[in-house]
Design a protein around this motif. Structure first.
Motif, PDB file in Angstrom:
ATOM      1  N   LEU A 253       0.841  -1.206   0.000  1.00 50.87           N
ATOM      2  CA  LEU A 253       0.000   0.000   0.000  1.00 50.87           C
ATOM      3  C   LEU A 253       0.877   1.258   0.000  1.00 50.87           C
ATOM      4  N   ILE A 254       1.934   1.234   0.825  1.00 51.15           N
ATOM      5  CA  ILE A 254       2.821   2.411   0.937  1.00 51.15           C
ATOM      6  C   ILE A 254       3.438   2.737  -0.435  1.00 51.15           C
ATOM      7  N   SER A 255       3.963   1.710  -1.108  1.00 53.50           N
ATOM      8  CA  SER A 255       4.603   1.993  -2.408  1.00 53.50           C
ATOM      9  C   SER A 255       3.572   2.480  -3.413  1.00 53.50           C
ATOM     10  N   TRP A 256       2.357   1.914  -3.338  1.00 52.88           N
ATOM     11  CA  TRP A 256       1.310   2.367  -4.255  1.00 52.88           C
ATOM     12  C   TRP A 256       0.943   3.829  -3.960  1.00 52.88           C
ATOM     13  N   LEU A 257       0.833   4.160  -2.676  1.00 53.06           N
ATOM     14  CA  LEU A 257       0.505   5.549  -2.302  1.00 53.06           C
ATOM     15  C   LEU A 257       1.582   6.512  -2.805  1.00 53.06           C
ATOM     16  N   ILE A 258       2.841   6.103  -2.684  1.00 52.66           N
ATOM     17  CA  ILE A 258       3.920   7.010  -3.102  1.00 52.66           C
ATOM     18  C   ILE A 258       3.932   7.168  -4.626  1.00 52.66           C
ATOM     19  N   TYR A 259       3.615   6.098  -5.347  1.00 50.11           N
ATOM     20  CA  TYR A 259       3.476   6.285  -6.802  1.00 50.11           C
ATOM     21  C   TYR A 259       2.270   7.175  -7.109  1.00 50.11           C
ATOM     22  N   GLY A 260       1.253   7.111  -6.245  1.00 48.57           N
ATOM     23  CA  GLY A 260       0.128   8.042  -6.364  1.00 48.57           C
ATOM     24  C   GLY A 260       0.612   9.472  -6.184  1.00 48.57           C
ATOM     25  N   VAL A 261       1.523   9.656  -5.237  1.00 46.22           N
ATOM     26  CA  VAL A 261       2.119  10.985  -5.006  1.00 46.22           C
ATOM     27  C   VAL A 261       2.839  11.458  -6.274  1.00 46.22           C
ATOM     28  N   VAL A 262       3.608  10.531  -6.880  1.00 49.06           N
ATOM     29  CA  VAL A 262       4.365  10.884  -8.103  1.00 49.06           C
ATOM     30  C   VAL A 262       3.395  11.349  -9.196  1.00 49.06           C
ATOM     31  N   LEU A 263       2.296  10.610  -9.345  1.00 49.91           N
ATOM     32  CA  LEU A 263       1.326  10.979 -10.395  1.00 49.91           C
ATOM     33  C   LEU A 263       0.684  12.338 -10.090  1.00 49.91           C
ATOM     34  N   HIS A 264       0.412  12.592  -8.806  1.00 53.82           N
ATOM     35  CA  HIS A 264      -0.158  13.898  -8.446  1.00 53.82           C
ATOM     36  C   HIS A 264       0.844  15.029  -8.678  1.00 53.82           C
ATOM     37  N   MET A 265       2.134  14.712  -8.485  1.00 56.46           N
ATOM     38  CA  MET A 265       3.168  15.750  -8.640  1.00 56.46           C
ATOM     39  C   MET A 265       3.215  16.307 -10.062  1.00 56.46           C
ATOM     40  N   HIS A 266       2.858  15.444 -11.021  1.00 52.84           N
ATOM     41  CA  HIS A 266       2.843  15.917 -12.415  1.00 52.84           C
ATOM     42  C   HIS A 266       1.800  17.009 -12.634  1.00 52.84           C
ATOM     43  N   HIS A 267       0.859  17.145 -11.668  1.00 58.84           N
ATOM     44  CA  HIS A 267      -0.201  18.146 -11.815  1.00 58.84           C
ATOM     45  C   HIS A 267       0.070  19.409 -11.017  1.00 58.84           C
ATOM     46  N   THR A 268       1.278  19.511 -10.446  1.00 58.09           N
ATOM     47  CA  THR A 268       1.604  20.749  -9.732  1.00 58.09           C
ATOM     48  C   THR A 268       2.743  21.450 -10.469  1.00 58.09           C
ATOM     49  N   SER A 269       2.652  22.756 -10.473  1.00 57.29           N
ATOM     50  CA  SER A 269       3.658  23.503 -11.236  1.00 57.29           C
ATOM     51  C   SER A 269       5.035  23.416 -10.578  1.00 57.29           C
ATOM     52  N   PHE A 270       5.053  23.401  -9.234  1.00 54.51           N
ATOM     53  CA  PHE A 270       6.357  23.491  -8.568  1.00 54.51           C
ATOM     54  C   PHE A 270       6.962  22.134  -8.205  1.00 54.51           C
ATOM     55  N   LEU A 271       6.223  21.057  -8.424  1.00 50.79           N
ATOM     56  CA  LEU A 271       6.783  19.749  -8.060  1.00 50.79           C
ATOM     57  C   LEU A 271       7.035  18.842  -9.264  1.00 50.79           C
ATOM     58  N   LYS A 272       6.458  19.201 -10.402  1.00 53.84           N
ATOM     59  CA  LYS A 272       6.669  18.322 -11.551  1.00 53.84           C
ATOM     60  C   LYS A 272       8.090  18.510 -12.099  1.00 53.84           C
ATOM     61  N   GLY A 273       8.487  17.627 -12.959  1.00 52.42           N
ATOM     62  CA  GLY A 273       9.837  17.737 -13.503  1.00 52.42           C
ATOM     63  C   GLY A 273      10.824  16.934 -12.678  1.00 52.42           C
ATOM     64  N   ARG A 274      11.953  17.538 -12.373  1.00 45.40           N
ATOM     65  CA  ARG A 274      13.041  16.790 -11.728  1.00 45.40           C
ATOM     66  C   ARG A 274      12.682  16.289 -10.329  1.00 45.40           C
ATOM     67  N   ILE A 275      11.889  17.083  -9.584  1.00 40.29           N
ATOM     68  CA  ILE A 275      11.519  16.631  -8.227  1.00 40.29           C
ATOM     69  C   ILE A 275      10.670  15.363  -8.329  1.00 40.29           C
ATOM     70  N   ALA A 276       9.712  15.387  -9.242  1.00 37.46           N
ATOM     71  CA  ALA A 276       8.848  14.205  -9.419  1.00 37.46           C
ATOM     72  C   ALA A 276       9.677  12.993  -9.845  1.00 37.46           C
ATOM     73  N   LEU A 277      10.647  13.225 -10.696  1.00 32.13           N
ATOM     74  CA  LEU A 277      11.506  12.124 -11.159  1.00 32.13           C
ATOM     75  C   LEU A 277      12.315  11.544 -10.001  1.00 32.13           C
ATOM     76  N   LYS A 278      12.799  12.440  -9.141  1.00 35.40           N
ATOM     77  CA  LYS A 278      13.579  11.972  -7.989  1.00 35.40           C
ATOM     78  C   LYS A 278      12.692  11.194  -7.010  1.00 35.40           C
ATOM     79  N   VAL A 279      11.482  11.695  -6.796  1.00 28.82           N
ATOM     80  CA  VAL A 279      10.558  10.981  -5.897  1.00 28.82           C
ATOM     81  C   VAL A 279      10.205   9.613  -6.494  1.00 28.82           C
ATOM     82  N   SER A 280      10.067   9.590  -7.819  1.00 25.70           N
ATOM     83  CA  SER A 280       9.761   8.325  -8.494  1.00 25.70           C
ATOM     84  C   SER A 280      10.903   7.322  -8.294  1.00 25.70           C
ATOM     85  N   ALA A 281      12.130   7.797  -8.434  1.00 26.64           N
ATOM     86  CA  ALA A 281      13.284   6.916  -8.217  1.00 26.64           C
ATOM     87  C   ALA A 281      13.307   6.423  -6.769  1.00 26.64           C
ATOM     88  N   LEU A 282      12.935   7.320  -5.853  1.00 21.98           N
ATOM     89  CA  LEU A 282      12.878   6.947  -4.432  1.00 21.98           C
ATOM     90  C   LEU A 282      11.773   5.904  -4.199  1.00 21.98           C
TER      91      LEU A 282
END
Lengths: 306, 678
Positions: free
Chosen positions: A232-261
């Motif tokens: 569940l935790i890993s699924w939630l965090i991938y949910g976070v990654v998908l949501h990050m693509h919809h924010t102006s200040f978190l998409k891009g490299r931050i989202a990619l780093k969170v995805s790698a994490l």
């Protein structure tokens, strides 16, 4: 290291051939990135070896499934073979069509790491499954979950490529990056997001099929078991990654780093359960040898009975 | 005043964009519900009262927040950064529950955490933040409630919906549907156990958390009877495999992970890490051991004496005494009257050792996966292995039967000799949680092995050596160096005569020992024959004959391997070890045929339930839960009632369909809508 060598020597011949082929392919991919007059030939060899190793992987899995008379996912050795098979299929397909040498190299490095871990665990013997795993849900649940693991691993590799390929990298004909990343302009970030979506969907499918199966086997669709929780935790965090693509200040490299994490959380979900203090309360530690600290203290439902 | 502060916050968009602020807000939210649960506990409210008051509290807070700052609340709940904060916080809270063991007693937490560096934090969370039952705590429920509120608010915000956006709506409603199903389940959920006896219908089950009958206090009465018609444990066919150890560890054992081979007659293989070759010459599914000693001058010196023991009965006993093997160099009379001993050398100074004395050392010896390990017995010690652990419980001077079946104390004299002597009691816990008592006899390991056979994992051999102990006071000693036979009583020689083949030595009330042959270079000639009788699978004793050849030296060694022998048979000067043993003993399934009957005896439903196959009848799920290995007519059955189940399943379907829709059908519908517009 010696232990690894001993275990390799004891492995079945098919596994040895497959591992050598994966290894040679990985080396060939690395060499094909270096500018030489044989670059094209080496690349060709790398791809053929990758394809051959993957075919061997498929053959070992199928023959093992036939001999065991069940889906070959019970032990670490089997599940890692299955992971290599599914991830290899995805990575090989993408590499085959997009011609990204670095993707081929990184994917093979991951496959080799998985197989090395399988060798270290050395649970090669075919074992019988406990009653709870003797179910029609076993095949779909594991297949869906491992498809998820494989997809997010592809996403991980793509996130690394996207992080590596910054704007100032030139894809000129003779540059290192052009040889490593392919000469065509490609948006790795979008490609990464697509694979996160696929992985997210499969991980969700894994959680749902797991819940349905658990209701039949253990009476609870969700029992807050450590393995379920980390799924569940890993699924939630991938949910976070998908949501990050919809924010102006978190998409891009931050989202990619969170995805790698997030991928490291997947690794922990897969390999780390036996290191948790609550491992004795998990009914999912099928593949790990250490015994629970004190099974008599396991509280809760009837899960410990089988 | 408060209103103006909220207005200020609203203008500043407090908490709307800054993730750190949002996390701080979530911590405050959690703290609020921690305090609330402490209040509930001080009022001694039960689970249902606590959850009911939690829901009432949620409604009040929702009303307050909407009334005071509706737009601020709406903007916060529908902001993407807040969704990110919530998901991350939820993930972290879930992870916390996997780090702290759940549902233990506080004293157990003290034992667990008082000695680790992070123990104070864990104890703090257990004591003040309900981390002992984290997933049922009100603060964790409050996070789920907040997630539900957020997803509902987002679903409302994205109106109006068309086909293309329906996926978004379905996904965001699904969270609430799943949580609603869980909440309904929490109020009406019942889990109850009973151990059903064959053909004895029952209608009362016991509401407990586990199948321990000591906890059975609250009855759950069904409106019908449940009858167990039959229970059976389905076992996999036993598979014996040949395990080859090629890495000696220098301590008399081998590596832990040997390569295994199918025990098929005619199998040929090259052994890993060596050029030596293996061939299975014969494989007997059920073999009888017919091995004998023969003299072989090419073998190393190994004196073996064949003895005929006359006991006054028409059938004398025949046997071999092996001077160099401590286990077989003596024969102990089952009644404890005398022991026959064969020594290579007689030494008068050792006469004192031939009298009764107590054990001075107690050693537990284990042979597992080709490894031989030993440890001095220490009460309470735990010995951990990869697939099981052993706890040393206690030592007994005699077999630990204190009462006979009628409850009378047992006199020592009435206990058979094979049960006499030193015994050790251990507890073996397999990694699936199964526990079993292991009783080890120092005097008669074969007897105790037969007692423990059910509880021992395949390939494990445990022995107890009480060294320094002597149970006998009368001995007949055969010595090779001076070729004499001596009768020794309490350390003193009472009779002596030369050791002459076929000449009987009468030593006690008509008992006689006659040396039949003395083999100086004895070698065991192994022989197994197929058992002509048909025995059940569990009684069979499979054996294989293997040959190992070394192409470098041209030498080969042949041996029979017994499926019951846990110790490795070594080859080529202990460089290779082979064990032929059962692969595993995992049960395939547990099945109970149960019938539901109304009180007039009419059958309502009937089905064979198994681990993955419950019986579902009018919302009640009947599960195969446990069994009693000592009583096959008893089966543990669990009944579960979960009213919100189908709502949760609906939520599962919605979230799956919604996600596919959102990711992959949306572009299709968008394209279609665009086409229509054009």
């Amino acid at each position: 290291m010696m232990n690894l060598y001993f275990n390799f020597a004891k492995a079945e011949i098919g596994f040895q051939i497959m591992l050598v082929a994966y290894f040679c392919s990985c080396i060939a991919y690395a060499l094909s990135i270096i500018k030489t007059k044989y670059e094209a030939n080496i690349y060709h060899v790398a791809r053929i070896l990758f394809l051959f190793a993957w075919c061997m992987n498929a053959y070992i899995l199928i023959s093992r499934g036939i001999v065991a008379g069940r889906p070959p996912f019970k032990t670490f050795y089997e599940s890692l073979l299955y992971f290599s098979f599914l991830f290899g299929l995805l990575a090989l397909s993408i590499e085959w069509f997009k011609k990204i040498k670095l993707l081929g190299f990184l994917s093979l490095a991951i496959i080799l790491s998985a197989e090395t871990f399988a060798l270290l665990k050395q649970d090669i013997d075919i074992v019988t499954v406990p009653p709870a795993l003797n179910s029609g849900w076993f095949l779909p649940h594991v297949t869906i979950y491992f498809s998820g693991y494989s997809s997010v691993t592809v996403a991980f590799v793509l996130s690394i490529l996207a992080l590596v390929k910054t704007g100032d990298i030139s894809l000129d004909k003779d540059s290192f990056w052009a040889r490593a990343l392919g000469r065509q302009e490609m948006n790795f970030e979008i490609l990464h997001r697509d694979w996160v979506r696929i992985g997210y969907l499969f991980l969700l499918g894994g959680l749902i099929t797991g819940g349905l199966w658990a209701k039949f086997a253990w009476s609870d669709y969700w029992a807050w078991d450590p393995k379920e929780n980390w799924g569940l935790i890993s699924w939630l965090i991938y949910g976070v990654v998908l949501h990050m693509h919809h924010t102006s200040f978190l998409k891009g490299r931050i989202a990619l780093k969170v995805s790698a994490l997030a991928w490291t959380l997947i690794l922990f979900t897969y390999f780390g359960m036996s290191y948790l203090p609550t491992k004795s309360q998990s009914m999912h530690v099928y593949t790990d040898p250490p015994p629970p600290e004190d099974p008599g203290e396991v509280k809760g439902v009837n899960r410990q009975m089988y | 005043m408060i209103l103006s502060k909220f207005k200020y916050a609203s203008n500043r968009r407090l908490f709307h964009e800054n993730i750190l602020e949002q996390v701080f807000a979530l911590i405050l939210w959690v703290c609020l519900w921690v305090l609330f649960q402490h209040l509930c506990n001080s009022l001694k409210w039960n689970d249902v009262q606590q959850v009911s008051s939690f829901l009432a509290g949620l409604i009040i807070i929702t009303g307050l927040v909407i009334g005071l700052a509706p737009s601020w609340t709406y903007r916060l709940l529908t902001s993407v950064p807040f969704a990110i904060s919530q998901l991350t916080f939820m993930a972290a809270a879930t992870a916390l529950g996997t780090l702290i063991l759940q549902e233990l007693k506080f004293s157990e937490y003290l034992d667990l955490y008082s000695s680790v560096w992070w123990g104070d934090w864990a104890l703090f969370l257990v004591k003040y933040a309900f981390a002992y039952d984290l997933y049922r705590s009100l603060w964790f429920l409050s996070l789920m409630a907040l997630l539900s509120a957020s997803t509902l608010a987002v679903a409302w915000k994205r109106r109006p919906y068309n086909l293309a956006r329906a996926g978004f709506l379905i996904v965001h409603l699904a969270t609430t549907v799943i949580l609603l199903g869980g909440l309904i389940g929490k109020f009406g959920f019942v889990r109850a156990f009973n151990e059903l006896k064959q053909n004895q219908p029952v209608s009362v089950f016991w509401k407990v958390k586990g199948p321990d009958p000591n906890d059975w206090k609250n009855p759950f009465t069904l409106p019908f009877n449940v009858r167990l018609d039959q229970f059976e444990v389905i076992k996999n066919d036993p598979e014996y495999r040949l395990y080859v150890f090629t890495q000696p560890d220098g301590k008399g054992g081998f590596e832990e992970n040997p390569k295994s081979y199918e025990s098929k007659e005619g199998l040929k293989a090259r052994l890993p890490l060596t050029w030596k070759r293996l061939e299975i010459l014969k494989a007997l599914p059920d073999g009888l051991n017919r091995s004998t000693w023969t003299n072989d001058t090419t073998s190393p010196e190994n004196p073996v004496l064949q003895i005929m023991l006359g006991t006054g009965s028409p059938n004398p006993l025949l046997g071999y005494l092996v001077a160099q093997d401590p286990r077989t160099q003596r024969f102990n009379d089952p009644q404890g009257r005398f022991a026959l001993v064969f020594n290579e050398v007689f030494e008068a100074k050792n006469l004192n050792s031939f009298q009764k004395r107590e054990a001075t050392s107690h050693l537990i010896e284990i042979t597992f996966a080709g490894k031989k390990l030993n440890r001095e017995f220490k009460k309470g010690d735990i010995w951990e292995f990869p697939v099981f652990k052993l706890k040393m419980i206690r030592l007994y001077k005699d077999f630990p039967f204190e009462k006979d079946p009628d409850g009378r104390p047992v006199k020592l004299e009435t206990i058979p000799m094979e049960m006499r002597g030193n015994w050790a009691e251990l507890e073996l816990t397999k990694n699936d949680g199964q526990r079993g008592k292991i009783l080890l006899s120092s005097r008669n390991p074969e007897f105790s092995n037969s007692l423990n056979a059910q509880n021992l994992p395949p390939g494990l051999d445990i022995r107890y050596q009480a060294s320094g102990e002597e149970l006998f006071s009368n001995f007949v000693l055969f010595s090779k160096n001076d070729m004499k036979i001596r009768s020794i009583e309490n350390g003193r020689i009472s009779k002596e005569m030369p050791l002459i083949i076929d000449r009987p030595f009468v030593f006690k009330n008509g008992y006689s020992a006659t040396p039949l042959s003395l083999l100086s270079n004895a070698r065991i000639e192994q022989k197994y024959i197929p058992n002509p009788q048909t025995r059940s699978i569990s009684e069979r004793n499979p054996a294989i004959q293997v040959t190992l050849s070394d192409p470098d030296t041209g030498k080969s060694e042949t041996a029979w391997l017994d499926g019951r022998e846990a110790r490795p048979t070594t080859f080529f000067g202990n460089n290779l070890g082979l064990i032929y043993r059962l692969k595993d003993e995992e049960a395939k399934d547990f099945r109970s045929k149960i019938t539901l009957l109304d009180f007039s005896g009419k059958t309502l439903a009937q089905r064979e339930i198994s681990v993955n196959g419950p019986l579902v009848y009018k919302g009640l799920w009947f599960y195969q839960s446990n069994y009693n290995p000592e009583d096959p007519s008893v089966s543990g059955v669990m009944v579960v009632y979960e009213p919100g189940l189908w709502i949760t399943y609906l939520g599962f379907a919605m979230i799956a369909i919604g996600t596919i829709w959102m990711f992959y059908l949306k572009p299709f519908f968008q394209k279609q809508a665009g086409g229509i517009k054009k």
